[in-house]
Each structure stands twice: as structure tokens, then as C-alpha cells.
Design a protein around this motif. Structure first.
Motif, PDB file in Angstrom:
ATOM      1  N   VAL A  79       0.839  -1.197   0.000  1.00  0.00           N
ATOM      2  CA  VAL A  79       0.000   0.000   0.000  1.00  0.00           C
ATOM      3  C   VAL A  79       0.876   1.250   0.000  1.00  0.00           C
ATOM      4  CG1 VAL A  79      -1.699   1.302   1.310  1.00  0.00           C
ATOM      5  CG2 VAL A  79      -1.954  -1.162   1.073  1.00  0.00           C
ATOM      6  N   ARG A  82       2.382   1.725  -3.402  1.00  0.00           N
ATOM      7  CA  ARG A  82       1.414   2.253  -4.370  1.00  0.00           C
ATOM      8  C   ARG A  82       1.135   3.727  -4.145  1.00  0.00           C
ATOM      9  NH1 ARG A  82      -1.940  -2.982  -3.509  1.00  0.00           N
ATOM     10  NH2 ARG A  82      -0.761  -4.380  -4.855  1.00  0.00           N
ATOM     11  N   HIS A  83       1.327   4.192  -2.905  1.00  0.00           N
ATOM     12  CA  HIS A  83       1.168   5.623  -2.684  1.00  0.00           C
ATOM     13  C   HIS A  83       2.360   6.401  -3.197  1.00  0.00           C
ATOM     14  CE1 HIS A  83      -2.197   5.072   0.364  1.00  0.00           C
ATOM     15  NE2 HIS A  83      -2.669   5.795  -0.622  1.00  0.00           N
ATOM     16  N   LEU A  96     -13.733   6.889 -11.042  1.00  0.00           N
ATOM     17  CA  LEU A  96     -14.490   7.841 -10.227  1.00  0.00           C
ATOM     18  C   LEU A  96     -15.744   7.162  -9.700  1.00  0.00           C
ATOM     19  CD1 LEU A  96     -14.271  10.893 -12.658  1.00  0.00           C
ATOM     20  CD2 LEU A  96     -12.872  10.489 -10.651  1.00  0.00           C
ATOM     21  N   ASP A 104     -14.207  12.236  -4.154  1.00  0.00           N
ATOM     22  CA  ASP A 104     -13.462  11.227  -4.893  1.00  0.00           C
ATOM     23  C   ASP A 104     -11.958  11.435  -4.757  1.00  0.00           C
ATOM     24  OD1 ASP A 104     -14.310   9.015  -7.039  1.00  0.00           O
ATOM     25  OD2 ASP A 104     -12.319   9.815  -7.498  1.00  0.00           O
ATOM     26  N   PHE A 107     -10.361  10.153  -1.591  1.00  0.00           N
ATOM     27  CA  PHE A 107     -10.346   8.694  -1.381  1.00  0.00           C
ATOM     28  C   PHE A 107      -8.954   8.153  -1.061  1.00  0.00           C
ATOM     29  CE2 PHE A 107     -10.423   4.317  -3.238  1.00  0.00           C
ATOM     30  CZ  PHE A 107     -11.269   3.754  -2.301  1.00  0.00           C
ATOM     31  N   GLY A 108      -7.955   8.577  -1.836  1.00  0.00           N
ATOM     32  CA  GLY A 108      -6.589   8.102  -1.625  1.00  0.00           C
ATOM     33  C   GLY A 108      -6.051   8.491  -0.251  1.00  0.00           C
ATOM     34  N   ASN A 111      -7.499   6.549   2.555  1.00  0.00           N
ATOM     35  CA  ASN A 111      -6.904   5.226   2.678  1.00  0.00           C
ATOM     36  C   ASN A 111      -5.572   5.255   3.412  1.00  0.00           C
ATOM     37  OD1 ASN A 111      -8.888   3.676   1.389  1.00  0.00           O
ATOM     38  ND2 ASN A 111      -8.135   4.300  -0.616  1.00  0.00           N
ATOM     39  N   CYS A 161      -2.458  11.335  -3.323  1.00  0.00           N
ATOM     40  CA  CYS A 161      -1.702  10.336  -2.550  1.00  0.00           C
ATOM     41  C   CYS A 161      -0.249  10.754  -2.376  1.00  0.00           C
ATOM     42  CB  CYS A 161      -1.763   8.970  -3.228  1.00  0.00           C
ATOM     43  SG  CYS A 161      -3.409   8.337  -3.482  1.00  0.00           S
TER      44      CYS A 161
ATOM     45  N   GLN B 186      -8.275   1.358  -8.079  1.00  0.00           N
ATOM     46  CA  GLN B 186      -8.487   1.733  -6.672  1.00  0.00           C
ATOM     47  C   GLN B 186      -7.340   1.248  -5.802  1.00  0.00           C
ATOM     48  OE1 GLN B 186     -10.363   3.851  -7.105  1.00  0.00           O
ATOM     49  NE2 GLN B 186     -12.529   3.421  -7.384  1.00  0.00           N
ATOM     50  N   MET B 187      -6.751   0.106  -6.154  1.00  0.00           N
ATOM     51  CA  MET B 187      -5.576  -0.356  -5.410  1.00  0.00           C
ATOM     52  C   MET B 187      -4.448   0.656  -5.564  1.00  0.00           C
ATOM     53  SD  MET B 187      -5.759  -4.339  -6.362  1.00  0.00           S
ATOM     54  CE  MET B 187      -4.164  -4.970  -5.857  1.00  0.00           C
ATOM     55  N   ALA B 188      -4.353   1.243  -6.755  1.00  0.00           N
ATOM     56  CA  ALA B 188      -3.318   2.241  -6.991  1.00  0.00           C
ATOM     57  C   ALA B 188      -3.527   3.456  -6.097  1.00  0.00           C
ATOM     58  CB  ALA B 188      -3.313   2.655  -8.460  1.00  0.00           C
ATOM     59  N   ARG B 189      -4.760   3.644  -5.623  1.00  0.00           N
ATOM     60  CA  ARG B 189      -5.023   4.751  -4.697  1.00  0.00           C
ATOM     61  C   ARG B 189      -4.997   4.274  -3.254  1.00  0.00           C
ATOM     62  NH1 ARG B 189      -9.715   8.729  -6.205  1.00  0.00           N
ATOM     63  NH2 ARG B 189     -10.946   7.014  -7.044  1.00  0.00           N
ATOM     64  N   GLY B 190      -4.488   3.070  -3.043  1.00  0.00           N
ATOM     65  CA  GLY B 190      -4.216   2.641  -1.679  1.00  0.00           C
ATOM     66  C   GLY B 190      -5.255   1.754  -1.020  1.00  0.00           C
ATOM     67  N   VAL B 191      -6.233   1.243  -1.774  1.00  0.00           N
ATOM     68  CA  VAL B 191      -7.166   0.309  -1.157  1.00  0.00           C
ATOM     69  C   VAL B 191      -6.470  -1.042  -1.025  1.00  0.00           C
ATOM     70  CG1 VAL B 191      -9.397  -0.806  -1.352  1.00  0.00           C
ATOM     71  CG2 VAL B 191      -9.065   1.440  -2.320  1.00  0.00           C
ATOM     72  N   ALA B 192      -6.547  -1.650   0.146  1.00  0.00           N
ATOM     73  CA  ALA B 192      -6.050  -3.018   0.291  1.00  0.00           C
ATOM     74  C   ALA B 192      -7.273  -3.891   0.506  1.00  0.00           C
ATOM     75  CB  ALA B 192      -5.088  -3.106   1.453  1.00  0.00           C
ATOM     76  N   ARG B 195      -7.427  -6.363   3.489  1.00  0.00           N
ATOM     77  CA  ARG B 195      -7.178  -5.927   4.866  1.00  0.00           C
ATOM     78  C   ARG B 195      -8.465  -5.500   5.544  1.00  0.00           C
ATOM     79  NH1 ARG B 195      -2.021  -1.941   4.929  1.00  0.00           N
ATOM     80  NH2 ARG B 195      -0.546  -3.288   3.840  1.00  0.00           N
ATOM     81  N   PRO B 211     -18.469   2.127 -10.086  1.00  0.00           N
ATOM     82  CA  PRO B 211     -17.998   2.323 -11.463  1.00  0.00           C
ATOM     83  C   PRO B 211     -18.325   1.127 -12.363  1.00  0.00           C
ATOM     84  CG  PRO B 211     -16.247   2.821  -9.900  1.00  0.00           C
ATOM     85  CD  PRO B 211     -17.366   2.204  -9.124  1.00  0.00           C
TER      86      PRO B 211
END
Lengths: 288, 275
Positions: A79, A82-83, A96, A104, A107-108, A111, A161, B186-192, B195, B211
Motif C-alpha cells: 500500500v 502504491r502511494h 471515479l 473522490d 479517497f486516496g 486510505n 496520494c 483503486q488499489m493504486a489509490r491505496g485500497v487493500a 485488509r 464504477p
């Protein structure tokens, strides 16, 4: 934050009759602050390679090191990787989902479990970076945006992010000329003012010629060229043989050269072309 | 992350085997028959025979066995849950208790019931997968349409029905691809996705499914326009490029199916208990 790809290979649908290999022994090093362009015909493996850089794929053959951290390591915090390596997908407006632009983009950071004030600051900052006015757009309905605005909102969602490296996967496709220009300007500003390392995947040779200082060319799952953009675009025949075109300026220079004008190779911008052509014309008149 | 790898339902694996060459109608009727037999089967012997039969078909169709089984993998958690439910909740008078835990009691009948239900679901899935793996969408459509033709006498638009079904089947893979793409974004924006506790995990569904649904509607709209642009008006007055014809392979298949059904019916009547 350096990125290293070492002997990376990848197959899709392993273990099924549809298995096919898309990356063959790829090696790549990207240093801090670089602006790297990546071109290649469709299905050459560009997107697959790029998705390894932010750990969406974990290597089975070969290694990927992000900031000297092996993504295949069991202890690696994916994670956090990816950030640090932001990834904007092709047609990013598909990601989106929140009712409003602001939600939206938040969101990052949410997280990342950041405090609320920090989130607000990041949302505002990233909206400004992509040229969306905070007061106008923050509470606007996502579906009330135009195509170009949606795309900028999606990019802001990734920027929020706070990535140090940004992978941009064909983010100008399907936009009108103005939308393209706006996005290109955003990308250029990000690189210059935020000092973000950028890997810019594109099907437009003109965009790559304008932005990238280093250029990678992929074909059939291999990096077949890697060098300064001018030098790569000077290898006309090789590029054409794998089905790629040249930037429009290079095409013009190329045909002028074959018409007998003595012009240097590797001209990429309109301004360069103007002064070089003027010089060549001047030389010609002088001879007569 | 690769989601489409484990999807075998609705995928066509081109080939030249006898199973591939069968008339789609033969295959559809056989599959329907097998489904009925599976629903009636209540013994290990019966399921064992179906397993043998399916294994034979996989062998003849030259489908890699590993690939044939791959589609079952995503279903495993659901199946295990079903098995546990049966084990504890199915009660039959006069069966032995295997063990007790708190208020739950696992009985022998429950154990058998759980096993049988799992086998039933697995085989139902395998039979249909075998059909789609060996039959192209075009011939599947033709076959189904041909078989459902009599429905027109009671006013059912059979062509449209089949078309809807086939499009739904095709969309399984398309939507899976889209799902993968959105999950990655969404994983690229940090969703795991793996977890957090149950509630946290459930919340993570929204950024993916919203989406996905919007995309699905958009796709449906595009499909409508594309069909319209090519003057699609439904089944009325439509002609076929290939007409279906039964051959010797189909005759052989019919004989095999009849014999197999006979054996199965014998087993159903001869053995009443779980064996």
C-alpha cells in the motif's frame, strides 16, 4: 526514489491453454527526477511493465525494486509503495465513484488514514495542480463534468496520494485537442514544479517528443531502444519497421532531408525546426 | 492480479475433437439430460459415475484437465460454507451424532447431505462449463434457438430470449476484465482489499461496484446502438449462414447418452440409501 527492473518476465493466463508471454527479460533503471517516455505498438507490453512499477503485479520471474524495496518481498508494504508510485490508468474517469469531485479525490488520502485537515489540504492542492478551481469544483457532481475535467479530477485523485513517481498510461487518449493540451500542461508542470519522476506511456509521438527527455521503445515484450528522445527519433527506419510513426515535425524534416536540404537529425520542436529550416534556406540562397 | 485467469464459464476453447464437432443441439440436449440426472442423484455411486463420464468427455475434447478444474477454484469458499451449513443444520431422525459443539450437532446424515450437495453443485457447474468450452457462441445460439423454436406457438419470443442469454454469457468475461481494471485503479489509490474486518472489507466494495455498474449500463447502451446501426430487428425474417445438420458423431453421442441414462436410472431405483 530510484526504480529498478531486473530480468523481469511475465506471462498472462499461466496454466491455461491461453497462456502467452508478454514480457521477456526486461531490464530498466529510472533515476530520481527523470521524465521518461514509453512508446511501442499495441500489445507490446507497455501497460504490463508499468503495472509492475506500483506493485499491481508482483514478479514471479525477475525482480522489481522500488526505492531499493523488493515488491516480491513478503514484508514489503504494498500500500505504501502504491502511494509512492502513483498510477493513472488509461481512461481514468472509470475509477471515479464518489458523488462529488472533492470526495473522490479524498479517497486516496483517506486510505492513508491521514488527519482531516491534511486531507482537505491535499484535496485542495491536487485540484489546483490539475487546474480545477477548488471553490468551483469541490462540491460538483462527478457526472456533471466534461470528459477533460473528469480526467483531470481522476489525475488529482492520484496526486492526492502524494506520489514521488507517477506512471501515466496513455492519459490523453480520446480527448479533444484542447483537452490534450491541458493535460500535457498539467504533466509538464508536475514534473517541473513538484519534481515528480514521470513515466509517460503514449501512443502520440508528438506528445512524447515534446515532454520526454529519455525515451523507451518496446516491441513484443522487450525494450528495444532506450536513449535520449532525439537519438531515438533519429532512428527512423527502425521505428517504422515496428509500426510506429515519427512526430509530425520529424516527418517534415525527414522529407526535407530527402528533398536535398541539409538539416541536422533529431529536431523535435517547432521552434527548432523553424530556425534550422531558415538557416538551411539562407545557406541555399547564399550558394546561388 | 489477474481475475480472468480463473474464469472458464463462457470461454470457448477452439478444437477439432469429436465433442467440438457435435451438433450444438445434441450437446444442449445431453447437458440438459445430465442436469436432470444430477438433480435426481442421491448416492455416491451415481455421482461417481457422472464424474467418470465427465472425465471421459474432458479427455475426448482434449481440454487440459487442470484448466477444466480451474473454474471451480473461485467457488470453493462458497462450497465450503454450504458444506458446513448442511453438516450442522440437516437433521434426520435416527442418524448417529458425529460430534457436538455448543448448540450445534453434526449428524451423519448431515455429513452425507453436505457431501452430496457439494458434488451436485460442482458437477452442475462442470457440465455447463464443458458445454461452453467446446461450443462457440455462434453455434450455441443457433442450437438453442433451434431447440426453442416450438415456443413460438405460445407466443414466446424465442430468438430474443436466446440472444439475451448469449449476451449475458459473453458479458461474464467482459465484466470480469472491467472489474479487474477498476480494482487495480483503486488499489493504486491505496485500497487493500484483503485488509480490515468484515465491515471494513464490505465498505471497500463501493469504490469498485459503483464504477462497474455505471460501466455496464454504458456498455449496454453502446451495444444497443451498435445493433441498431446494423439494422438488427430481432428474429423475424432472419436467415442463417450455416444450417445445422446432425451427423454420425451425433448418432454415437445419442447412443452413449441413452446407455448412460439407463444405467443411472437403474442406480436410482436399485439403491435407495447413501452409498
Amino acid at each position: 526514489m530510484p526504480i529498478d527492473v531486473i530480468n523481469l518476465s511475465h506471462s498472462y493466463k499461466t496454466g491455461t491453454p491461453f497462456e502467452h508471454k508478454v514480457l521477456f527479460d526486461v531490464n530498466l533503471h529510472i533515476s530520481d527526477g527523470e521524465f521518461v517516455g514509453l512508446i511501442g505498438p499495441t500489445r507490446s507490453g507497455k501497460t504490463t511493465l508499468a503495472q509492475y512499477l506500483n506493485a499491481l503485479y508482483i514478479p514471479r520471474q525477475g525482480r522489481v525494486l522500488i526505492d531499493n524495496e523488493n515488491t516480491a518481498d513478503k514484508k514489503a508494504d504494498l500500500v505504501s509503495i502504491r502511494h509512492r508510485v502513483g498510477y493513472v490508468f488509461q481512461n481514468p474517469e472509470y475509477q471515479l465513484f464518489a458523488p462529488t469531485v472533492g470526495e473522490d479525490i479524498a479517497f486516496g488520502p483517506i486510505n492513508q488514514n491521514l488527519p482531516q485537515e491534511e486531507i482537505d489540504r491535499l484535496v485542495k492542492g491536487s485540484m489546483e495542480m490539475v487546474g480545477l478551481d477548488f471553490n468551483t469544483f469541490c462540491h460538483r457532481d462527478i457526472f456533471a463534468l466534461s470528459g477533460g475535467q473528469k480526467r483531470r479530477a481522476a489525475i488529482a485523485g492520484v496526486l492526492a496520494c502524494r506520489p514521488k513517481v507517477l506512471v501515466l498510461d496513455d492519459i490523453t487518449s480520446g480527448l479533444d485537442p484542447r483537452g490534450r493540451e491541458e493535460i500535457m500542461k498539467v504533466v509538464k508542470d508536475l514534473h517541473l514544479s513538484q519534481n515528480i519522476t514521470i513515466l509517460f506511456i503514449s501512443n502520440s509521438m508528438d506528445e512524447v517528443a515534446l515532454l520526454a527527455r529519455r525515451l523507451l521503445v518496446m516491441d513484443n515484450g522487450k525494450i528495444i531502444m532506450d536513449g535520449p528522445t532525439r537519438e531515438v527519433f533519429a532512428r527512423t527506419e527502425k521505428l517504422r519497421s515496428i509500426g510506429l510513426e515519427l512526430p509530425e515535425i520529424s516527418i517534415i524534416i525527414d522529407s526535407l532531408q530527402s528533398a536535398g536540404f541539409n538539416l541536422p537529425r533529431g529536431i523535435l520542436t517547432v521552434d527548432e525546426a523553424i530556425s534550422e529550416i531558415a538557416a538551411a534556406l539562407h545557406l541555399r540562397e547564399g550558394h546561388q | 492480479m489477474e481475475l480472468t485467469k480463473n474464469i472458464t464459464l463462457g470461454v470457448y476453447l477452439p478444437g477439432e475433437s469429436a465433442v467440438h464437432r457435435l451438433d450444438p443441439r445434441t450437446k444442449i440436449i445431453s447437458v440438459t439430460l445430465l442436469i436432470v440426472l444430477l438433480l435426481l442423484a442421491r448416492s455416491y455411486l451415481a455421482f461417481g459415475l457422472v464424474a467418470l463420464f465427465l472425465a471421459g468427455m474432458v479427455y475426448i475434447a482434449k481440454i487440459p484437465p487442470g484448466y477444466a478444474l480451474r473454474g471451480l477454484k473461485p467457488m470453493l469458499p462458497v462450497l465450503i460454507l454450504m458444506w458446513v451449513f448442511q453438516l450442522f443444520l440437516y437433521q434426520a431422525p435416527g442418524t448417529a451424532t458425529l460430534f457436538q459443539w455448543w448448540v450445534f450437532e453434526a449428524t451423519e446424515a448431515g455429513l452425507h447431505m453436505g457431501n452430496l450437495i457439494i458434488m451436485r453443485v460442482l458437477f452442475l457447474f462442470s457440465v455447463t462449463t464443458l458445454l461452453t468450452l467446446t461450443t462457440s457462441v455462434v453455434s450455441l445460439t443457433d442450437g438453442l434457438e433451434n431447440l426453442l423454436k416450438p415456443l413460438r406457438f405460445i407466443g414466446i419470443p424465442y430468438h430474443e430470449l436466446v440472444m439475451t442469454l448469449v449476451i449475458a454469457l459473453r458479458f461474464v468475461l467482459i465484466l470480469a476484465e472491467e472489474l479487474e481494471k477498476i480494482m487495480k485503479a483503486q488499489m493504486a489509490r491505496g485500497v487493500a482489499f484483503d485488509r480490515g474486518n468484515f465491515i471494513q472489507k464490505t465498505k471497500k466494495v463501493f469504490p469498485v461496484f459503483l464504477p462497474l455498474f455505471i460501466g455496464a449500463f454504458k456498455r449496454a447502451e453502446e451495444l444497443i446502438v451498435a445493433m441498431d446501426a446494423r439494422s438488427y430487428t430481432g428474429g423475424k425474417g432472419r436467415t442463417k449462414m450455416k444450417t445445422l445438420r446432425m451427423g454420425r458423431v451425433d448418432f454415437a453421442a445419442a447412443v452413449i447418452m441413452l446407455v448412460f441414462t439407463g444405467i443411472m436410472i437403474y442406480i436410482f431405483t436399485a439403491f435407495k440409501a447413501f452409498i
